[in-house]
Design a protein around this motif. Structure first.
Motif, mmCIF file in Angstrom:
data_model
loop_
_atom_site.group_PDB
_atom_site.id
_atom_site.type_symbol
_atom_site.label_atom_id
_atom_site.label_comp_id
_atom_site.label_asym_id
_atom_site.label_seq_id
_atom_site.Cartn_x
_atom_site.Cartn_y
_atom_site.Cartn_z
ATOM 1 N N ILE A 265 -1.685 9.986 5.648
ATOM 2 C CA ILE A 265 -2.672 11.048 5.863
ATOM 3 C C ILE A 265 -3.570 10.751 7.069
ATOM 4 C CG2 ILE A 265 -4.569 12.331 4.824
ATOM 5 C CD1 ILE A 265 -3.240 11.650 2.092
ATOM 6 N N PRO A 266 -4.283 9.602 7.064
ATOM 7 C CA PRO A 266 -5.149 9.365 8.215
ATOM 8 C C PRO A 266 -4.372 9.212 9.522
ATOM 9 C CG PRO A 266 -5.080 7.441 6.786
ATOM 10 C CD PRO A 266 -4.421 8.555 6.048
ATOM 11 N N LEU A 267 -3.184 8.610 9.456
ATOM 12 C CA LEU A 267 -2.425 8.442 10.691
ATOM 13 C C LEU A 267 -1.979 9.799 11.228
ATOM 14 C CD1 LEU A 267 -0.333 5.253 9.906
ATOM 15 C CD2 LEU A 267 -2.266 5.486 11.464
ATOM 16 N N LEU B 165 -12.161 11.113 4.563
ATOM 17 C CA LEU B 165 -11.494 12.418 4.482
ATOM 18 C C LEU B 165 -11.537 12.983 3.074
ATOM 19 C CD1 LEU B 165 -8.299 11.717 6.624
ATOM 20 C CD2 LEU B 165 -10.182 13.240 7.224
ATOM 21 N N TRP C 109 -10.712 5.392 6.604
ATOM 22 C CA TRP C 109 -10.884 6.781 6.990
ATOM 23 C C TRP C 109 -10.425 7.740 5.887
ATOM 24 C CZ3 TRP C 109 -8.246 9.738 11.593
ATOM 25 C CH2 TRP C 109 -9.049 10.819 11.937
ATOM 26 N N THR C 110 -9.419 7.310 5.132
ATOM 27 C CA THR C 110 -8.948 8.146 4.026
ATOM 28 C C THR C 110 -10.089 8.443 3.058
ATOM 29 O OG1 THR C 110 -6.835 7.026 4.207
ATOM 30 C CG2 THR C 110 -7.166 8.381 2.264
ATOM 31 N N LEU D 263 -0.455 7.251 1.401
ATOM 32 C CA LEU D 263 -1.894 7.180 1.632
ATOM 33 C C LEU D 263 -2.168 6.919 3.108
ATOM 34 C CD1 LEU D 263 -4.438 5.371 -0.652
ATOM 35 C CD2 LEU D 263 -4.737 5.430 1.789
ATOM 36 N N LEU D 264 -1.429 5.978 3.689
ATOM 37 C CA LEU D 264 -1.589 5.686 5.109
ATOM 38 C C LEU D 264 -1.189 6.880 5.961
ATOM 39 C CD1 LEU D 264 -0.266 2.134 5.876
ATOM 40 C CD2 LEU D 264 -2.488 3.110 6.352
ATOM 41 N N ALA E 40 -5.926 13.541 0.577
ATOM 42 C CA ALA E 40 -6.506 12.198 0.637
ATOM 43 C C ALA E 40 -7.063 11.792 -0.721
ATOM 44 C CB ALA E 40 -7.593 12.148 1.706
ATOM 45 N N LEU F 56 -5.795 8.626 -2.986
ATOM 46 C CA LEU F 56 -6.706 7.569 -3.445
ATOM 47 C C LEU F 56 -6.617 7.392 -4.950
ATOM 48 C CD1 LEU F 56 -9.900 8.038 -1.277
ATOM 49 C CD2 LEU F 56 -8.245 6.163 -1.219
ATOM 50 N N PHE G 61 0.830 -1.191 0.000
ATOM 51 C CA PHE G 61 0.000 0.000 0.000
ATOM 52 C C PHE G 61 0.871 1.249 0.000
ATOM 53 C CE2 PHE G 61 -4.043 1.929 0.695
ATOM 54 C CZ PHE G 61 -4.857 0.975 0.119
ATOM 55 N N PRO H 280 -7.395 3.234 9.121
ATOM 56 C CA PRO H 280 -6.917 4.464 8.466
ATOM 57 C C PRO H 280 -7.214 4.509 6.973
ATOM 58 C CG PRO H 280 -5.266 3.668 9.973
ATOM 59 C CD PRO H 280 -6.352 2.643 9.961
ATOM 60 N N ILE H 281 -7.091 3.362 6.307
ATOM 61 C CA ILE H 281 -7.377 3.361 4.873
ATOM 62 C C ILE H 281 -8.846 3.714 4.637
ATOM 63 C CG2 ILE H 281 -7.584 1.887 2.838
ATOM 64 C CD1 ILE H 281 -5.053 0.439 3.825
#
Lengths: 291, 341
Positions: A137-139, B69, B65-66, A134-135, B313, B317, A130, B62-63
């Motif tokens: 951002i949410p982290l 977002l 959640w992306t 990308l990871l 985000a 994606l 992955f 988190p994925i």
């Protein structure tokens, strides 16, 4: 007959070309690191005057760069000693936590029949492919909101989640090679599954566990993106990688001093690598060899 | 994105047979076997759960959640007030896809990953072939070949930046004194297009440099894979071909290469994915300037410098989706040959 002659001609060409290629490859691989060490020992003005020198002049060798880079900022240095401490905490913490979760996990995936055991390793491995960004951002958002961004422990948790999958994959391959009959013998003698795991398979897997630990240590020590996102605001929390990258952008710190920092960052990894090279190379290609 | 199954190393390994139930004393074995199956299942869940929890919380959630977002207007500034339930819209995607520079970044990413992958595998192949026949000290040479791959990326990029520096870099020094370059070349900050023999390649000098860096840094991985596979080719095949009069190049073309193809196919996928997602190398070498802005660096720029989390985000994606499409297409085209691995 002409085939044999052409074969001989090709062999002769190759006999000359092969050593040249090998030497070229060695130069490509090693020269940047030699240059790193070289610059770390030369004074800056000497480098600026004679940028092409391939070895230090007599009496030119200067250890001062290492003193500068290691002493704390309060004493006028760059404070790499505290960066080293942070990197060590993060890397060792990641290794310990990863092993704690991945040894049992790998054992389960290798030995025990339970629902979803095949799918679970596929999911874990998917993680490995992955995009890290990308990871990130949410982290980043998550740790900012719970107020844990900027802590070393937060970073450790993120690292463990990222390497646990690979770690399980490597260890599982090793558990697969330990004959199940050993544990069955223990079971007949009255051991439970967990006792058999602890007393039979774990000791046998120690070499794999050790190389896995080194592998995880190297990943955590080298990691840059998450260290940058999590720790950049507070200099006292910087890891060696982050510190070097941040200082490299400023004009105030001489390049030679930062080269000393690069050497400090690289040496532990190279030492560990040569200690574990045989195991690591084997582990990295375990999948290819069986083709 | 499911990049697993038969294409990854995991799928290629031979699983050990499951522990066979003890079969000696049939009457007692039946009871103890079902007890053991239950015990195994419980132990299995117990042992895997710590990993499962941490991967679920730190990766899977988190994925997901992306996605949330990407469909909201989230900025660093209003971060604390944003929840999972918000005003969803496609604005981020619209803004990102139509913003100037996104298409360029995508093309740059593609050029970077295709050329970087090709460079790494090509160099890895040359190294594997050169080190194939044994000689004294081959073990040490092999280990040295892996150093660019294991060295910390920050140190490697820093030393490259210094070597390529236009003022006091060693390469420009020898380029201007020995090779007769008129001016030092700004390898990492020149947006000028490379045009060998007057052919404009639409690739900036900097992009070419970061591609070469990627080849240098990743070829050891290819080298390891190819070497491991080469060792598994039985000598007898080549010996027989020699007897039949095949020359060295013919033996490579008709015997060694076909044996390596499945490995090369897997390598291509792995390297492509990792190069496509790469952030560190380009960020550290050029900061994304002078024609080297790949999508990953652009995502970082949106996240940190502009503080526009939603747009970052959405962009990430899009990056993942394009990667998934490319890899799936590749597997559809070449998937057959990889089943062998």
């Amino acid at each position: 007959m002409s085939g044999v002659r052409r074969d001989n001609a090709e062999r002769r060409v190759l006999a000359v070309a092969r050593p040249i290629i090998i030497v070229l490859l060695l130069v490509i691989c090693l020269f940047p690191f030699y240059y790193m060490v070289l610059l770390s020992f030369r004074p800056l003005d000497a480098v600026l005057q004679d940028p092409g020198a391939l070895w230090p002049q007599l009496g030119e060798i200067d250890w001062g760069t290492y003193r500068d880079v290691l002493t704390s900022t309060a004493s006028g240095g760059q404070g790499f000693l505290s960066f080293i401490r942070n990197s060590a905490i993060v890397a060792v913490g990641t290794v310990v936590l990863t092993l704690v979760v991945s040894i049992p996990g790998a054992y389960a995936v290798s030995r025990l029949e339970f629902f979803g055991r095949r799918q679970i390793s596929a999911v874990f491995l998917g993680v490995y492919f992955f995009p890290a960004i990308l990871l990130a951002i949410p982290l980043f958002v998550f740790f900012t909101r719970i107020g844990q961004r900027g802590t070393l422990s937060g970073l450790v948790v993120v690292y463990v989640a990222q390497v646990a999958a690979v770690s399980i994959y490597m260890l599982r391959n090793y558990f697969d090679t330990i004959p199940a009959s050993l544990e069955e013998a223990a079971a007949i003698d009255g051991c439970t599954r967990l006792q058999a795991m602890r007393h039979i398979s774990l000791p046998l897997a120690l070499p794999a566990i050790a190389s896995n630990a080194l592998f995880v240590f190297m990943i955590a020590w080298n990691e840059f993106l998450f260290a940058l996102l999590f720790l950049v605001e507070d200099r006292s929390k910087w890891t060696v990688s982050l510190g070097l990258s941040q200082l490299a952008g400023s004009i105030e710190v001489p390049t030679t001093v930062l080269m000393a920092g690069s050497v400090i960052l690289t040496v532990p990894i190279i030492v560990l690598f040569f200690l574990s090279e045989r195991w690591l190379a084997g582990g990295l290609t375990a999948g290819a060899e069986k083709g | 994105m499911s990049v697993s199954g038969s294409t990854t190393p995991a799928g290629s390994t031979v699983r050990a047979p499951d522990p066979a139930p003890p079969e000696r004393r049939p009457r007692r074995a039946h009871r103890s076997r079902s007890a053991r199956v239950r015990e195994d299942r419980r132990a299995g869940y117990m042992l895997i759960s710590p990993t499962a929890v941490i991967v679920f919380v730190m990766v899977v959630l988190p994925i997901l959640w992306t996605f949330s977002l990407a469909f909201q207007d989230v900025r660093l500034l209003n971060l604390r007030t944003t929840g999972v339930i918000g005003a969803y819209s496609l604005d981020n995607f619209k803004a990102v896809l139509t913003s100037p520079g996104f298409l360029d970044a995508l093309v740059t990413t593609l050029v970077y990953s295709v050329c970087g992958t090709a460079c790494a595998i090509g160099l890895g192949m040359i190294a594997a072939l050169a080190l194939r026949a044994p000689f004294r000290g081959r073990g040490v040479v092999r280990a040295c070949m892996l150093i660019p791959y294991v060295a910390p990326v920050v140190a490697a990029t820093f030393v490259w930046k210094t070597m390529l520096n236009p003022q006091f870099g060693i390469l420009n020094h020898y380029g201007t004194t020995l090779l007769g370059w008129k001016d030092p070349i700004a390898f990492l900050s020149s947006a000028q297009s490379v045009s060998p023999f007057g052919i404009d390649l639409h690739v900036s000098t900097s992009l070419l440099t970061v591609v070469l860096f990627e080849g240098w840094r990743s070829f050891p991985f290819a080298f390891l894979f190819i070497t491991a596979r080469m060792q598994a080719i039985p000598d007898s095949l080549e010996e027989a071909a020699t007897v039949d009069g095949a020359t060295l190049t013919e033996r490579f073309r008709y015997i060694v290469l076909p044996q390596l193809l499945p490995t090369l196919a897997v390598l291509t996928v792995l390297r492509f994915i990792w190069t496509f997602n790469n952030f560190d190398d380009i960020y550290l070498l050029t900061g994304g300037g002078s024609g080297t802005q790949v999508v990953a660096v652009r995502v970082y720029d949106y996240l940190i410098n502009r503080g526009d989390i939603g747009a970052a985000a959405a962009q990430a994606l899009v990056l993942a989706a394009i990667l998934a499409i490319l890899v799936t297409a590749y597997l559809k085209l070449f998937g057959r040959s990889e089943e062998v691995v």
